[in-house]
Write an enzyme that holds these catalytic residues in place. Sequence first.
Site, short mmCIF file in Angstrom:
data_model
loop_
_atom_site.label_atom_id
_atom_site.label_comp_id
_atom_site.label_asym_id
_atom_site.label_seq_id
_atom_site.Cartn_x
_atom_site.Cartn_y
_atom_site.Cartn_z
CG ASP A 1 -0.35 10.73 27.45
OD1 ASP A 1 0.31 9.71 27.76
OD2 ASP A 1 -1.44 11.02 27.96
CG HIS B 1 5.05 10.64 29.11
ND1 HIS B 1 4.79 9.80 28.06
CD2 HIS B 1 3.86 11.23 29.42
CE1 HIS B 1 3.50 9.84 27.76
NE2 HIS B 1 2.92 10.72 28.55
#
Length: 304
Positions: A116, A282
Amino acid sequence: MQAIEEIGASPFISGFTLQDVHLDNGITLRVASGGEGPPLVLLHGHPQNHVTWRKVAPILAKAYRVILPDLRGYGDSDKPVSDAQHRPYSKRLMAQDIVLLMARLGHARFALIGHDRGGRVGHRLALDYPQQVTCCTFIDIAPTATMYARTDQAFATRYFWWFFLIQPSPLPETMIGHDPAFFLRKHIDGQLKTPGATSEAVFNEYLRCYQRPEMIHAVCEDYRAAATIDLQDDAQDADKRIQCPLQLLWGGQGTVGNLYDVVETWRDKAISVSGEALPCGHSPQEEIPDLFLQKVQPFLKKVL
């Protein structure tokens, strides 16, 4: 002041110790480290801190010296005052922190895994410091400039915080600060697709840091920088390529994997690109740590 201050054993990552490392640029980073071998840096994303690596770091530490910093603005690292251009939270300065950190710890070259926001810092780090980075793994990201350039309703709906957090201060800070636990819970639950991947104890550790007003503001500044000064830096370096081998891993059930051909988005950003989707959302390091390690370890072994 000592350059490195010992904090003690990590309560979340077996075999790792915590330190506050004071850098030459005046920033202090909280760092967990463990293991012996070639240096390997793991950079977390938003809204987590270094504890996101708790399930995989002890295994990697059997072969590597594993360094887990909290990025500036996050966790227990410094949260410097920003400016009108958001430069203190640019990926350029966040990347510089990591190079200075590794120099302080005695490592001139290192491998990097970034999830991320940590992947976005890693992208800039690999461009600005090609001699220091031996290989990169980026987790669940397409390039920032690409994602903004291809914005459509689907992306804006799924990643609404990319547009909410960049609003002028103090709008998002005030709204998140009203109930940070609610915002954090909704954020994590919306992105991770594996029930129980984030335990209550770990969530509370994330919340301990996230509920601080200075961290909420720093997070917003990180995203404001991504939508302004980082795009300018990317445009100026449009012809540069990541020189080291780049591995891409992403969640097949997540937004990035559903909206983009992830490898394609990186083809003109790096010389050597490989990658694949994983059966998760994610955060594969938290959701499917064993499979994540099965993909990362051969890549590292081949390069290091």
